[in-house]
Design a protein around this motif. Structure first.
Motif, short mmCIF file in Angstrom:
data_model
loop_
_atom_site.label_atom_id
_atom_site.label_comp_id
_atom_site.label_asym_id
_atom_site.label_seq_id
_atom_site.Cartn_x
_atom_site.Cartn_y
_atom_site.Cartn_z
N ALA A 97 18.55 27.26 0.82
CA ALA A 97 18.35 25.85 0.34
C ALA A 97 19.31 24.89 0.81
O ALA A 97 20.51 25.48 1.41
CB ALA A 97 18.55 25.81 -1.19
N GLU A 99 21.64 23.11 -0.85
CA GLU A 99 22.58 22.87 -1.66
C GLU A 99 22.97 24.40 -2.32
O GLU A 99 22.07 25.25 -2.53
CB GLU A 99 22.47 22.35 -3.01
CG GLU A 99 22.36 20.52 -2.55
CD GLU A 99 22.14 19.78 -3.85
OE1 GLU A 99 22.26 20.52 -4.82
OE2 GLU A 99 21.87 18.82 -3.61
N THR A 102 21.41 25.45 -5.56
CA THR A 102 20.10 25.76 -5.73
C THR A 102 19.55 27.10 -4.87
O THR A 102 18.72 27.86 -5.39
CB THR A 102 19.35 24.62 -4.79
OG1 THR A 102 19.65 23.39 -5.29
CG2 THR A 102 17.79 24.63 -4.95
N ARG A 153 20.32 29.82 -7.46
CA ARG A 153 19.29 30.02 -8.55
C ARG A 153 18.12 30.54 -8.06
O ARG A 153 17.59 31.54 -8.66
CB ARG A 153 19.11 28.54 -9.11
CG ARG A 153 20.03 28.08 -10.04
CD ARG A 153 19.12 26.89 -11.08
NE ARG A 153 18.88 25.96 -9.92
CZ ARG A 153 19.56 24.91 -9.44
NH1 ARG A 153 20.87 24.91 -10.26
NH2 ARG A 153 19.29 23.92 -8.87
#
Length: 267
Positions: free
Chosen positions: A132, A134, A137, A140
């Motif tokens: 991702a 970031e 992110t 997660r």
């Protein structure tokens, strides 16, 4: 007259632009917004609403344990199913975060790739990989992917079959790219003979004693932990003599609870 003309134009402008002008149009927009918020405000975002047949059966309590899911090889498509059975026991750890780049017409686009492992120290292990823009992110997403990839780990004995299982039941191998990892049963009290990353993964799986043998470019952490995960997952693919006896399979949960699943789900 001039003031009146201005007021008239303002009124016409407000009506002509479909409520986006000054005055009543803007107020109406706020009112509609508050109304929508009020209706949704009563709904709790943390309540799990299952969207698959397996999720419905789990939430309703028709499936007693996660072992039933593994027994019938039912695909898990919702991370909440794993949370339902293992939420309090699962421990997750970020194994590695690495930047990856893609060449585009505007230059280079950098994203972050996260490897997350999770387990309950009692025979369940999962590994997730996510890329991702970031880091948060990516982590997660990797945790969710790891939950969907949770697999059972079979444990056994070295020598005497006394006490709780403490090591892998037989020699097993896992491979990813050039990295090959072999897990070898070890006597009780040996501990985990592996690299620091390998020790973390084996401990999460609930293995206390184990020798490891690796070949290939094990410095590539991503491939190394994938190979180790595949090796742990393979412990249930080997049919040892104690598993030779016939076990009558009952109907799978979808057949058993077909009447419940046929009912229309009320939101």
């Amino acid at each position: 007259m001039e003031g009146g003309g201005g007021e008239g134009r303002g009124g016409e402008g407000g009506r002509g632009r479909g409520g986006f002008g000054r005055g009543g149009g803007r107020g109406g927009g706020r009112g509609r917004g508050r109304g929508r918020g009020g209706r949704d405000g009563g709904r709790d975002e943390n309540v799990w609403t299952p969207v698959t047949k397996l999720g419905r059966l789990v939430k309703e309590g028709k499936i007693g344990s996660i072992e039933e899911i593994f027994l019938y090889s039912l695909p898990v498509k919702e991370a909440e199913i794993i949370d339902f059975f293992l939420k309090d026991k699962l421990q997750d750890e970020v194994m590695k975060i690495m930047p990856v780049q893609k060449q585009s017409s505007a230059g280079q686009r950098t994203r972050f790739k996260a490897f997350v492992a999770l387990g309950d120290n009692a025979g369940h292990i999962g590994l997730g990989v996510k890329c991702a823009a970031e880091v948060a992110t990516a982590i997660r997403g990797a945790i969710t992917a790891a939950k969907l990839a949770v697999a059972p780990v079979r444990r056994g004995y070295w020598g005497r079959t006394a006490g709780m299982p403490h090591t892998v039941p037989c020699k097993v191998t896992g491979k990813c790219a050039s990295v090959s990892v072999r897990l070898i049963p070890a006597p009780r009290g040996t501990g985990l003979v592996s690299s620091p990353v390998g020790k973390k993964l084996l401990h999460m799986a609930g293995v206390d004693d184990c020798y490891t043998s690796t070949t290939g470019h094990t410095r590539t952490t991503g491939n190394f932990i994938k190979a180790l995960y595949f090796a742990l997952r393979n412990t249930y693919s080997y049919l040892s003599p104690e598993l030779w006896k016939d076990n009558a399979l009952t109907p799978n949960p979808y057949q058993e609870h077909t009447d419940y699943l046929a009912k229309k789900q009320m939101s």
